[in-house]
Design a protein around this motif. Structure first.
Motif, PDB file in Angstrom:
ATOM      1  N   CYS A  17       0.850  -1.194   0.000  1.00 32.49           N
ATOM      2  CA  CYS A  17       0.000   0.000   0.000  1.00 32.49           C
ATOM      3  C   CYS A  17       0.887   1.246   0.000  1.00 32.49           C
ATOM      4  O   CYS A  17       1.605   1.490   0.978  1.00 32.49           O
ATOM      5  N   THR A  23      -4.232   0.915   3.562  1.00 30.04           N
ATOM      6  CA  THR A  23      -3.713   0.182   4.725  1.00 30.04           C
ATOM      7  C   THR A  23      -4.741   0.183   5.851  1.00 30.04           C
ATOM      8  O   THR A  23      -5.079  -0.863   6.423  1.00 30.04           O
ATOM      9  N   GLU A  32      -5.269  -7.475   7.304  1.00 24.14           N
ATOM     10  CA  GLU A  32      -3.914  -6.926   7.392  1.00 24.14           C
ATOM     11  C   GLU A  32      -2.829  -7.946   7.081  1.00 24.14           C
ATOM     12  O   GLU A  32      -1.708  -7.593   6.716  1.00 24.14           O
ATOM     13  N   ILE A  35      -1.058  -7.514   3.787  1.00 24.82           N
ATOM     14  CA  ILE A  35      -0.179  -6.361   3.551  1.00 24.82           C
ATOM     15  C   ILE A  35       1.273  -6.745   3.835  1.00 24.82           C
ATOM     16  O   ILE A  35       1.597  -7.225   4.923  1.00 24.82           O
ATOM     17  N   ILE A  38       4.140  -0.876   3.375  1.00 27.64           N
ATOM     18  CA  ILE A  38       3.294   0.308   3.535  1.00 27.64           C
ATOM     19  C   ILE A  38       4.086   1.584   3.269  1.00 27.64           C
ATOM     20  O   ILE A  38       5.312   1.574   3.168  1.00 27.64           O
ATOM     21  N   THR A  42       2.405   6.378   6.931  1.00 27.26           N
ATOM     22  CA  THR A  42       1.253   5.735   7.572  1.00 27.26           C
ATOM     23  C   THR A  42       1.264   5.958   9.079  1.00 27.26           C
ATOM     24  O   THR A  42       2.257   5.683   9.755  1.00 27.26           O
ATOM     25  N   ALA A  48       0.418  -0.532  12.475  1.00 27.09           N
ATOM     26  CA  ALA A  48       0.928  -0.905  11.157  1.00 27.09           C
ATOM     27  C   ALA A  48       2.388  -0.512  11.002  1.00 27.09           C
ATOM     28  O   ALA A  48       3.171  -1.209  10.349  1.00 27.09           O
ATOM     29  N   LYS A  52       4.676  -3.621   9.696  1.00 31.76           N
ATOM     30  CA  LYS A  52       4.883  -3.723   8.249  1.00 31.76           C
ATOM     31  C   LYS A  52       6.102  -2.926   7.793  1.00 31.76           C
ATOM     32  O   LYS A  52       6.345  -1.823   8.280  1.00 31.76           O
TER      33      LYS A  52
END
Length: 284
Positions: A17, A23, A32, A35, A38, A42, A48, A52
């Motif tokens: 994303c 996201t 999630e 994913i 990211i 974010t 997140a 990520k």
């Protein structure tokens, strides 16, 4: 060895994303685990950032790092990420670039993403809940106005040097929340450079009752706004009605804007309407 040529995965399994809104939405949908990368910008949901890998800014991306994650789909936003998308497409990656600019566009994007990950029913339900909340907000505003309250005239400043006014979804959400955009004609322009207000005197002439600042990437400084030459008698400055709406809450065209962002504006507008009615001798 016999290959099952008819087998396919139900939607993308490894998604990168490049912006926050997809996201946040995938987390809300409980997807999630799909994913794998990211945007570094974010902040929603906060976890997140811990879970990520961060592989992009907004206008740039670490293409080699993205490729190492072996994504089967990359989600991006607008023409501003066209170069990133083109590079990834040339490397054989499926890229979906959304270009949502209005509230209706945001809902459409949310439904499409939900459908792509096999959560169309849940997505539709969550969208319906958000729409119901926005309709309830509109009803509250309508009742206030019917009782004699005035809708505030609002200037939303997306950037300060130069002045950039509200993008379309922000302008529309202001209307839902109970305020009237000072520059509705500019809100129809999709690009920031098309919403530049070169002369601050133009803003002064529109006499905003409230000024909302969301300086993308930096903190809004109400005292700096109040000190602008010629702004002393602007109603919002005179009455101290200058507020920040954080960019993560309103300038991400996804769930945040449709919930937290619009609710913050609604609270500000309702408070202003109550004070305005009181100052006029209790019309409501």
């Amino acid at each position: 060895m016999t290959l099952d040529l008819l087998h396919f995965e139900s939607g993308p399994q490894r998604i990168v994303c490049l912006t926050e809104e997809t996201t946040e939405w995938l987390y809300l949908l409980g997807q999630e685990h799909r994913i794998v990368g990211i945007s570094g910008y974010t902040v929603r949901p906060r976890r997140a950032r811990d879970e990520k890998p961060k592989v992009s800014a907004f206008l740039s991306a670490k293409t080699d790092k993205i490729m190492a994650l072996k994504p089967d789909c990359v989600f991006g936003f607008s023409d501003l990420q066209a170069d990133i998308a083109a590079d990834l497409v040339k490397r054989g990656v499926q890229v979906t670039i959304f270009n949502q600019r209005s509230v209706a566009d945001i809902f459409s994007m949310l439904y499409q993403v939900a459908a792509m990950v096999g959560e169309a029913e849940q997505g539709a339900q969550r969208i319906a809940e958000m729409q119901a909340s926005l309709r309830a907000m509109q009803a509250t505003v309508a009742a206030k106005v019917a009782a004699g309250a005035r809708r505030p005239n609002v200037f939303f400043e997306e950037w300060d040097e130069p002045h950039i006014s509200a993008i379309r979804w922000v302008s529309e959400l202001m209307g839902i929340a109970g305020g009237d955009d000072c520059f509705p004609e500019l809100a129809q322009e999709p690009m920031g450079k098309q919403r530049i207000i070169a002369d601050g005197a133009t803003i002064v002439q529109r006499a905003p009752d409230i000024i909302l600042g969301s300086w993308c990437g930096k903190k809004f400084r109400p005292e700096k706004v109040a000190a602008r030459e010629g702004w002393t008698e602007v109603p919002a400055v005179r009455d101290g009605q200058l507020f920040e709406i954080k960019s993560a809450d309103i300038l991400q065209p996804g769930p945040a804007a449709l919930t937290d962002g619009v609710q913050q504006m609604h609270r500000i507008f309702m408070h202003w309407m109550d004070k305005d009615v009181a100052s006029q001798g209790g019309r409501a």
